[in-house]
Design an enzyme around this catalytic site. Structure first.
Site, PDB file in Angstrom:
ATOM      1  CB  THR A 133       0.501   2.325  -5.052  1.00 50.71           C
ATOM      2  OG1 THR A 133       1.680   1.772  -3.892  1.00 50.71           O
ATOM      3  CG2 THR A 133       0.190   3.310  -4.715  1.00 50.71           C
TER       4      THR A 133
ATOM      5  CB  CYS B  79       4.496   1.165  -6.140  1.00 54.11           C
ATOM      6  SG  CYS B  79       3.865   0.046  -5.035  1.00 54.11           S
TER       7      CYS B  79
ATOM      8  CB  SER C 121       4.773  -1.713  -1.581  1.00 59.18           C
ATOM      9  OG  SER C 121       3.421  -1.230  -1.788  1.00 59.18           O
TER      10      SER C 121
ATOM     11  N   GLY D 212      -3.193   6.664   9.043  1.00 53.02           N
ATOM     12  CA  GLY D 212      -3.205   5.986   7.779  1.00 53.02           C
ATOM     13  C   GLY D 212      -2.255   4.805   8.297  1.00 53.02           C
TER      14      GLY D 212
ATOM     15  CB  THR E 256      -0.867  -0.094   1.320  1.00 53.78           C
ATOM     16  OG1 THR E 256      -1.992   0.954   0.833  1.00 53.78           O
ATOM     17  CG2 THR E 256      -0.269   0.499   2.541  1.00 53.78           C
TER      18      THR E 256
ATOM     19  CE  LYS F 131      -5.331   0.087   1.002  1.00 52.45           C
ATOM     20  NZ  LYS F 131      -4.088   0.007   0.168  1.00 52.45           N
TER      21      LYS F 131
END
Length: 185
Positions: A166, A163, A128, A49, A5, A37
């Site tokens: 994401t 990423c 990540s 978060g 995430t 999140k």
């Protein structure tokens, strides 16, 4: 195993913006695109978060809000006590996760190892895609006059382009509390 995430918080002037992507993965499969999140806690005075599994997020958000209630909204004390509990509690210490929490004065990263870290440069990311988002946010903070929320928006867009864990479904919240903003693309 849940993976990845990106959550980022940027403080500029009297504003703090925190954003998170919406992707939830299980192994190499995207299970959900629009997870939230980033959440408001303590009567919309604290932003939090989370990077980790969904069940762990609910547990940790709930525990952290209990600390805020216990310590009258004192973010620093609540963060330290949460980190202590997280490190020492048999159930909690198994959780592999990180949290970013922020109020109008402080921003902290809290880990299950007992860490409570306040960033030096008003930018912090977890997950990540954090390194990508932080790098973009640092450049924008140094080389532009963009507001905190615009920096988060652009940094998250860049992270989502790099990423694989994401996505570009951003939940963005701003302190002091303003009307919720969600950018679904």
């Amino acid at each position: 195993m849940f993976k990845g995430t990106t959550i980022i918080a940027v403080r500029r002037g009297d504003k703090v913006a925190m954003g998170g992507d919406g992707q939830v993965t299980l192994g190499d499969t995207v299970m959900k695109h629009g997870a939230r999140k980033v959440r408001w806690l303590y009567d919309d005075q604290v932003l939090a978060g989370f990077a980790g599994s969904t069940a762990d997020a609910f547990t940790l958000f709930e525990r952290f809000e209990e600390k805020l209630e216990l310590y009258g909204g004192n973010l620093t004390r609540s963060a330290v006590e949460m980190a202590k509990d997280w490190r020492m509690d048999k159930m909690l210490r198994r959780l592999e996760a990180l949290m970013i929490v922020a109020d109008e004065e402080h921003t902290f990263v809290i880990s299950g190892n007992g860490d409570v870290i306040e960033p030096d440069d008003n930018i912090v990311g977890i997950g990540s895609g954090a390194a990508y988002a932080e790098a973009a946010a640092r450049a924008l903070l140094r080389k532009s006059e963009l507001k905190a929320d615009d920096i988060v928006r652009e940094a998250m867009k860049i992270a989502s382009e790099i990423c694989i864990y994401t996505n570009d479904r951003l939940t963005l919240e701003i302190l002091p509390h303003e009307q919720k903003q969600e950018d679904d693309k």
